[in-house]
Scaffold this motif. Structure first.
Motif, PDB file in Angstrom:
ATOM      1  N   THR A  33      39.658  46.631  19.325  1.00 17.54           N
ATOM      2  CA  THR A  33      39.875  46.294  17.787  1.00 17.54           C
ATOM      3  C   THR A  33      38.524  45.958  17.182  1.00 17.54           C
ATOM      4  N   ALA A  34      37.580  45.559  17.745  1.00 14.06           N
ATOM      5  CA  ALA A  34      36.164  45.229  17.324  1.00 14.06           C
ATOM      6  C   ALA A  34      35.259  46.464  17.444  1.00 14.06           C
ATOM      7  N   ASP A  35      35.933  47.657  18.262  1.00 12.96           N
ATOM      8  CA  ASP A  35      35.221  48.845  18.488  1.00 12.96           C
ATOM      9  C   ASP A  35      33.780  48.486  18.931  1.00 12.96           C
ATOM     10  N   VAL A  36      33.858  47.766  20.068  1.00  9.97           N
ATOM     11  CA  VAL A  36      32.774  47.434  20.974  1.00  9.97           C
ATOM     12  C   VAL A  36      32.828  48.294  22.158  1.00  9.97           C
ATOM     13  N   PRO A  37      31.754  48.816  22.774  1.00 13.03           N
ATOM     14  CA  PRO A  37      31.792  49.548  23.915  1.00 13.03           C
ATOM     15  C   PRO A  37      31.898  48.532  25.059  1.00 13.03           C
ATOM     16  N   HIS A  38      32.863  48.990  25.902  1.00 14.46           N
ATOM     17  CA  HIS A  38      33.204  48.256  27.201  1.00 14.46           C
ATOM     18  C   HIS A  38      33.694  48.851  28.359  1.00 14.46           C
ATOM     19  N   THR A  39      33.789  48.052  29.405  1.00 16.75           N
ATOM     20  CA  THR A  39      34.111  48.773  30.499  1.00 16.75           C
ATOM     21  C   THR A  39      35.370  47.930  31.390  1.00 16.75           C
ATOM     22  N   ILE A  40      36.265  48.557  31.873  1.00 22.98           N
ATOM     23  CA  ILE A  40      37.180  47.631  32.552  1.00 22.98           C
ATOM     24  C   ILE A  40      37.561  48.416  34.029  1.00 22.98           C
ATOM     25  N   TYR A  41      37.212  47.924  35.316  1.00 24.40           N
ATOM     26  CA  TYR A  41      37.619  48.374  36.490  1.00 24.40           C
ATOM     27  C   TYR A  41      38.624  47.572  37.194  1.00 24.40           C
ATOM     28  N   GLU A  42      39.797  48.429  37.664  1.00 24.74           N
ATOM     29  CA  GLU A  42      40.551  47.585  38.446  1.00 24.74           C
ATOM     30  C   GLU A  42      40.028  47.475  39.974  1.00 24.74           C
ATOM     31  N   LEU A  43      39.998  46.304  40.345  1.00 26.52           N
ATOM     32  CA  LEU A  43      39.283  46.383  41.980  1.00 26.52           C
ATOM     33  C   LEU A  43      40.523  46.535  43.040  1.00 26.52           C
ATOM     34  N   GLU A  44      39.933  47.155  43.925  1.00 29.03           N
ATOM     35  CA  GLU A  44      40.722  47.522  45.404  1.00 29.03           C
ATOM     36  C   GLU A  44      41.407  46.352  45.717  1.00 29.03           C
ATOM     37  N   GLU A  45      42.461  46.487  46.513  1.00 27.36           N
ATOM     38  CA  GLU A  45      43.100  45.166  47.145  1.00 27.36           C
ATOM     39  C   GLU A  45      41.986  44.621  48.316  1.00 27.36           C
ATOM     40  N   ASP A  46      41.280  45.484  48.939  1.00 27.84           N
ATOM     41  CA  ASP A  46      40.346  45.361  49.965  1.00 27.84           C
ATOM     42  C   ASP A  46      38.887  44.143  49.170  1.00 27.84           C
ATOM     43  N   ASP A  47      38.780  44.318  47.973  1.00 32.64           N
ATOM     44  CA  ASP A  47      37.682  43.675  47.227  1.00 32.64           C
ATOM     45  C   ASP A  47      37.911  42.233  47.093  1.00 32.64           C
ATOM     46  N   GLY A  48      39.035  41.646  47.094  1.00 38.81           N
ATOM     47  CA  GLY A  48      39.450  40.513  46.686  1.00 38.81           C
ATOM     48  C   GLY A  48      39.948  39.643  47.686  1.00 38.81           C
ATOM     49  N   PRO A  49      40.468  38.670  47.412  1.00 37.08           N
ATOM     50  CA  PRO A  49      40.640  38.187  45.816  1.00 37.08           C
ATOM     51  C   PRO A  49      39.587  37.326  45.237  1.00 37.08           C
ATOM     52  N   TYR A  50      39.453  37.012  44.007  1.00 40.23           N
ATOM     53  CA  TYR A  50      38.343  36.570  43.098  1.00 40.23           C
ATOM     54  C   TYR A  50      38.821  35.575  42.166  1.00 40.23           C
ATOM     55  N   TYR A  51      38.162  34.538  41.903  1.00 39.39           N
ATOM     56  CA  TYR A  51      38.919  33.779  40.804  1.00 39.39           C
ATOM     57  C   TYR A  51      38.521  34.405  39.587  1.00 39.39           C
ATOM     58  N   CYS A  52      39.107  34.306  38.414  1.00 43.65           N
ATOM     59  CA  CYS A  52      39.055  34.691  37.068  1.00 43.65           C
ATOM     60  C   CYS A  52      37.984  33.812  36.525  1.00 43.65           C
ATOM     61  N   HIS A  53      37.178  34.439  35.985  1.00 45.69           N
ATOM     62  CA  HIS A  53      35.921  33.651  35.273  1.00 45.69           C
ATOM     63  C   HIS A  53      36.627  32.908  33.992  1.00 45.69           C
ATOM     64  N   ALA A  54      37.345  33.646  33.243  1.00 46.66           N
ATOM     65  CA  ALA A  54      38.359  33.135  32.036  1.00 46.66           C
ATOM     66  C   ALA A  54      38.968  31.804  32.341  1.00 46.66           C
ATOM     67  N   CYS A  55      39.606  31.913  33.358  1.00 44.88           N
ATOM     68  CA  CYS A  55      40.709  30.838  33.911  1.00 44.88           C
ATOM     69  C   CYS A  55      39.683  29.400  34.344  1.00 44.88           C
ATOM     70  N   ASP A  56      38.650  29.950  35.039  1.00 48.03           N
ATOM     71  CA  ASP A  56      37.778  28.883  35.432  1.00 48.03           C
ATOM     72  C   ASP A  56      37.153  28.274  34.305  1.00 48.03           C
TER      73      ASP A  56
END
Length: 83
Positions: A33-56
């Motif tokens: 919506t804001a037309d901002v360059p960004h990147t999103i990668y879905e992590l592999e199952e082996d890479d996690g699990p991690y805590y969500c920074h936004a939830c923290d």
């Protein structure tokens, strides 16, 4: 708290953040919506699990709010309570 962070997100060249699916969806919609360059990668199952920074961050804000409310509440100190 659940370890449900599955997406690595970044804005431009800034440091990445790990997010859960609901927060990653909101992040992506906001960036598009804001037309901002960004990147999103879905992590592999082996890479996690991690805590969500936004939830923290939300948990921390809730804790600070609760602590401030408790500090502002008058308290009756009984004899011998602090000995």
């Amino acid at each position: 708290m659940e370890k449900n962070g599955r997406y690595l997100t970044a804005i431009g060249e800034r440091s990445p953040a790990i997010m859960c699916e609901p927060h990653a969806k909101v992040f992506e919609a906001t960036m598009i919506t804001a037309d901002v360059p960004h990147t999103i990668y879905e992590l592999e199952e082996d890479d996690g699990p991690y805590y969500c920074h936004a939830c923290d961050l939300q948990k921390a804000k809730d804790y600070v709010k609760r602590r401030d409310e408790e500090a502002a509440t008058p308290k009756i100190i009984l004899p011998g309570e602090f000995h």
